[in-house]
Design a protein around this motif. Structure first.
Motif, PDB file in Angstrom:
ATOM      1  N   PHE A 271       0.796  -1.220   0.000  1.00  0.00           N
ATOM      2  CA  PHE A 271       0.000   0.000   0.000  1.00  0.00           C
ATOM      3  C   PHE A 271       0.837   1.283   0.000  1.00  0.00           C
ATOM      4  CE2 PHE A 271      -3.026  -3.050   1.843  1.00  0.00           C
ATOM      5  CZ  PHE A 271      -4.092  -2.826   0.999  1.00  0.00           C
ATOM      6  N   SER A 272       1.616   1.493   1.032  1.00  0.00           N
ATOM      7  CA  SER A 272       2.121   2.822   1.347  1.00  0.00           C
ATOM      8  C   SER A 272       3.274   3.256   0.448  1.00  0.00           C
ATOM      9  CB  SER A 272       2.563   2.876   2.815  1.00  0.00           C
ATOM     10  OG  SER A 272       2.917   4.178   3.167  1.00  0.00           O
ATOM     11  N   ASP A 273       2.965   4.086  -0.537  1.00  0.00           N
ATOM     12  CA  ASP A 273       3.994   4.708  -1.374  1.00  0.00           C
ATOM     13  C   ASP A 273       3.742   6.220  -1.444  1.00  0.00           C
ATOM     14  OD1 ASP A 273       1.680   4.665  -2.775  1.00  0.00           O
ATOM     15  OD2 ASP A 273       2.505   3.830  -4.620  1.00  0.00           O
ATOM     16  N   MET A 386      -6.147  -7.761  10.355  1.00  0.00           N
ATOM     17  CA  MET A 386      -5.098  -7.129   9.560  1.00  0.00           C
ATOM     18  C   MET A 386      -4.864  -5.722  10.110  1.00  0.00           C
ATOM     19  SD  MET A 386      -4.850  -6.722   5.437  1.00  0.00           S
ATOM     20  CE  MET A 386      -3.583  -5.717   4.676  1.00  0.00           C
ATOM     21  N   PRO A 387      -3.971  -5.586  11.098  1.00  0.00           N
ATOM     22  CA  PRO A 387      -3.724  -4.282  11.719  1.00  0.00           C
ATOM     23  C   PRO A 387      -2.987  -3.340  10.780  1.00  0.00           C
ATOM     24  CG  PRO A 387      -2.210  -5.931  12.562  1.00  0.00           C
ATOM     25  CD  PRO A 387      -3.175  -6.664  11.694  1.00  0.00           C
ATOM     26  N   PRO A 388      -3.032  -2.030  11.036  1.00  0.00           N
ATOM     27  CA  PRO A 388      -2.406  -1.048  10.144  1.00  0.00           C
ATOM     28  C   PRO A 388      -0.911  -1.283   9.930  1.00  0.00           C
ATOM     29  CG  PRO A 388      -3.841   0.046  11.732  1.00  0.00           C
ATOM     30  CD  PRO A 388      -3.755  -1.377  12.150  1.00  0.00           C
ATOM     31  N   GLU A 393       1.457   1.337   7.997  1.00  0.00           N
ATOM     32  CA  GLU A 393       0.668   2.547   8.207  1.00  0.00           C
ATOM     33  C   GLU A 393       0.258   2.689   9.673  1.00  0.00           C
ATOM     34  OE1 GLU A 393      -2.665   2.305   5.603  1.00  0.00           O
ATOM     35  OE2 GLU A 393      -1.490   2.666   3.780  1.00  0.00           O
ATOM     36  N   VAL A 394      -0.175   3.895  10.019  1.00  0.00           N
ATOM     37  CA  VAL A 394      -0.760   4.179  11.321  1.00  0.00           C
ATOM     38  C   VAL A 394      -2.272   4.256  11.131  1.00  0.00           C
ATOM     39  CG1 VAL A 394      -0.944   5.854  13.196  1.00  0.00           C
ATOM     40  CG2 VAL A 394       1.274   5.440  12.106  1.00  0.00           C
ATOM     41  N   GLY A 395      -3.021   3.576  11.976  1.00  0.00           N
ATOM     42  CA  GLY A 395      -4.472   3.577  11.787  1.00  0.00           C
ATOM     43  C   GLY A 395      -5.201   3.184  13.041  1.00  0.00           C
ATOM     44  N   ARG A 396      -6.513   3.120  12.929  1.00  0.00           N
ATOM     45  CA  ARG A 396      -7.392   2.829  14.063  1.00  0.00           C
ATOM     46  C   ARG A 396      -7.498   1.321  14.280  1.00  0.00           C
ATOM     47  NH1 ARG A 396     -12.468   1.157  14.791  1.00  0.00           N
ATOM     48  NH2 ARG A 396     -12.722   0.946  12.541  1.00  0.00           N
ATOM     49  N   LEU A 397      -7.496   0.928  15.537  1.00  0.00           N
ATOM     50  CA  LEU A 397      -7.772  -0.455  15.904  1.00  0.00           C
ATOM     51  C   LEU A 397      -9.162  -0.516  16.531  1.00  0.00           C
ATOM     52  CD1 LEU A 397      -4.387  -1.539  17.525  1.00  0.00           C
ATOM     53  CD2 LEU A 397      -5.252  -2.203  15.296  1.00  0.00           C
ATOM     54  N   GLY A 398      -9.937  -1.502  16.170  1.00  0.00           N
ATOM     55  CA  GLY A 398     -11.292  -1.600  16.719  1.00  0.00           C
ATOM     56  C   GLY A 398     -11.993  -2.824  16.174  1.00  0.00           C
TER      57      GLY A 398
END
Length: 697
Positions: A271-273, A386-388, A393-398
């Protein structure tokens, strides 16, 4: 709008579509019924947002318990809550079927809401919902390249022979005997979605089922065209994006080096580019100013990057990472990596890495699922996370996303058919797949890792299950390449994500999503052929690490024993007011439960204590016969004799005349409480009372 209604029969069940009566404020709506199962599908169009780089489609499947004449079992909450996993999976099935056929430049919000209004327990609502959604979109002004239809195909063997028969849209009862649950959505000529669970069937059987499904779907599509054609509606026109075409020419001529670098970066991570993309955009602004917005440039760069990737692969017949078209990435496998869990495995394929962990529990820990169709108990649960950080990436966990629910369900489906029966292995089984690093095909890596973890846990599964994701790059229907084990960039740039899981014997699960107008029969057959080769290769790698389930479960797992005593013995086990079972639980430090069907489960971490409880219950419920000899303990002394506990919880009387010592005036002179004595059963009266005879040591 006048009410328009028409019907057709599918496998003897009447399918009816009605337009114009319900939900008239929606852009379009259909009330549909199949037998006595009914759904309302509404399609509503919202605002346009040209800054989006995706089509804002939202599909919701709403279960109402009243559809099955039910009230929520919770004492406090009677409203329906958040969507169940089953509702999410049905919404995803519809979304995956219709999404490929929307115009790629359409940016108006579209919401499809499917409300289950009535369920008859015979006809599955998801097929009806898919057909009704297709009809509602066809009758709407939305530019959509439909209609499509969806159908379920089953397969039942005839009298145990190898040959069998296919079932078209089987009822829920018929599906219980089916070795195949194949759902196919297609246009008149091409397949756009497949969802399958199979009992290790060969590829040829699945292909035959798909062809039958397409034939039935064509009949339903003609029906949808006929009834929806009675509605006069003008479709929205999508004008060519002249601005985008001009920008494409500039980017391709002046920024080839930037594209080469971006393609290289995308081939290395899923993902992260973002940083590299920002550098690209800043260089464009320096040269051409701000004539174009950042959103427009980003959208066109993404479009061109995917186009250039496809062209490069088609031209060189080599993957971005140097692999051959049918080559699987490097695989690494470890098992038993977590010391205290009941089973664990780490599966890595390329840059995708998944940790699968097995937990075993008591039978009563199974999940109870409440739906309009009724209640269902699940003893095997597969959860996918599938955590961030898995994509940097940095993202929300829930709460798990819809994608996570779908991937977990696919792996669960793939493995379910090789699990032991509950009578053979009376445990509730939970598998959790943690995606640690993602670059394509995480659901299939979860399937492989979970198969390994189950064997590591000592679950006697029939065989290993492996899965692989297949991709497609094409110029047209005759010029294309099938890609084995796709990376993230090949998924995003390509035209399909075709996940196939199975054993050496055959297929256990399939999930197909496409981004084009569908797959031809030849494409599907080629995919199956290539995927089988990859699956067998992966299975060989897995078996080299652990080839069969461990003989014993982990010492940290509870021991579970299930007994099935006679119905009349249940009262003895429970005892008056539950006294017997409570005392046994306290004495053995185990958990003992009696189910509604009369099964008694004993669970505990100390295996000796579990065995003690099992022996106690077996003795308590044992049918005693005259002449049997036991060694028991003197529990009470009376003037007329002694009471001996010949089996745990069961006493018998040795009358003074049966002590073998002549005339006995005071039994206490010969035995005392706590003595171990040998006795024989000499009489059982009508009330079940036991008379014993004392035997000499």
């Amino acid at each position: 709008m006048a009410i328009i209604e028409d019907s057709i029969f599918i496998n003897g069940q009447k399918l009816t579509l009605q337009f114009g009566k319900l939900a008239q404020a929606a852009t379009s709506s259909v009330f549909a019924s199949l037998g006595e199962t009914c759904v309302l599908v509404t399609v509503t169009v919202g605002k346009e947002n040209k800054n989006l780089d995706y089509f804002p489609l939202n599909v919701e499947y709403v279960e109402k318990l009243y559809a099955g004449g039910r009230i929520k079992g919770s004492r406090w909450v009677k409203r329906e809550g958040r969507p169940s996993d089953e509702a999410i999976l049905r919404a995803r099935l519809i979304d995956r079927s219709i999404r490929p056929l929307f115009h790629q430049n359409y940016r108006r919000e579209v919401q499809v809401v499917v409300t289950l209004l009535s369920v008859d327990g015979i006809n599955s609502p998801e097929i009806l919902s898919l057909i009704a959604t297709s009809a509602a979109l066809t009758a709407s002004p939305i530019p959509w390249n439909g209609p499509i239809s969806g159908i379920r195909i089953g397969y039942v063997k005839n009298n145990g022979d190898n040959e069998g028969g296919f079932l078209i849209n089987p009822t829920d009862d018929e599906q219980l005997y089916s070795l195949l649950d194949l759902v196919v959505a297609s246009t008149e000529n091409k397949v756009v979605m497949i969802e399958t669970k199979a009992d290790q069937l060969p590829e040829t059987k699945i292909i035959d089922g798909i062809k039958i499904a397409k034939k039935v779907n064509r009949e339903i599509i003609e029906f949808i065209k006929k009834v929806a054609g009675k509605i006069t509606v003008k479709k929205e026109e999508i004008k060519p994006e002249e601005e985008d075409l001009k920008l494409e020419r500039i980017l391709l001529s002046d920024f080839k080096r930037n594209f080469d670098h971006l393609i290289l970066i995308k081939s290395q991570k899923e993902f992260s580019d973002e940083e590299d993309l920002n550098v690209f955009i800043e260089e464009f602004f320096q040269k051409y100013g701000t004539e174009y917005s950042r959103e427009t440039i980003t959208r066109v760069i993404d479009k061109l990057t995917k186009k250039l990737i496809r062209e490069k692969i088609l031209k060189t017949k080599t993957r971005l990472d140097g692999r051959k078209i049918d080559q699987v990435r490097e695989i690494e496998i470890e098992v038993s990596i977590l010391p205290r869990t009941h089973g664990s495995a780490l599966f890595r394929r390329g840059d995708t890495q998944v940790l699968s962990v097995v937990t075993l529990g008591a039978p009563q820990l199974e999940q109870l699922i409440e739906s309009p169709e009724g209640e269902e108990a699940k003893r095997y649960l597969h959860h996918y996370y599938m955590p961030p950080y898995s994509v940097g990436e940095v993202g929300r966990l829930g709460w798990p996303s819809r994608r996570e629910v779908g991937h977990g369900a696919l792996a669960e489906k793939a493995l379910e058919v090789v699990l032991p029966s509950q009578s053979e292995f009376p445990y509730t089984i939970r598998v959790v797949s943690e995606v640690l690093s993602s670059n394509g095909s995480t659901s299939m890596a979860s399937t492989c890792g979970s198969s390994l973890a189950l064997m590591d846990a000592g679950v006697p599964i029939e065989s290993h299950v492996a899965g692989v994701a297949m991709g497609l790059i094409s110029k047209n229907d005759n010029e294309y390449l099938i890609l084995t084990d796709i990376m993230g960039i090949e998924d995003f740039s390509g035209e399909m994500d075709f996940k196939i899981a199975g054993t050496k014997k055959g297929i256990t699960a399939i999930q197909l999503d496409v981004k084009n107008t569908g797959l031809t029969d030849q494409m599907i057959e080629k995919t199956f052929e290539q995927a089988k080769k990859a699956r067998l290769f992966i299975l060989e790698k897995m078996e080299a690490v652990i080839s069969r389930p461990r003989k014993e479960i982990s010492r940290f797992a509870p021991k579970v024993v299930v007994l099935t005593p006679s119905p009349e013995a249940i009262g003895e086990i429970i005892g008056p007011g539950g006294k017997t079972i409570r005392n046994l639980i306290a004495k053995t430090q185990t958990e003992i439960n009696v189910s509604d069907d009369g099964k008694v489960s004993i669970t505990g971490l100390d295996r000796k204590k579990v065995d003690e409880a099992v022996k106690y219950i077996e003795n308590l419920t044992k049918k005693v016969e005259v002449g049997e000899i036991f060694e028991g303990e003197v529990k009470k002394i009376a003037p007329f004799g002694i009471f001996v506990e010949y089996l745990p919880g069961r006493d018998g009387l040795v009358h003074v005349s049966k002590m073998g010592m002549g005339f006995v005036k005071d039994p206490g002179k010969y035995v005392k409480v706590g003595d171990r004595v040998k006795v024989r059963v000499i009489q059982i009266d009508d009330q079940g009372r036991i008379s014993l005879q004392l035997l000499k040591k």
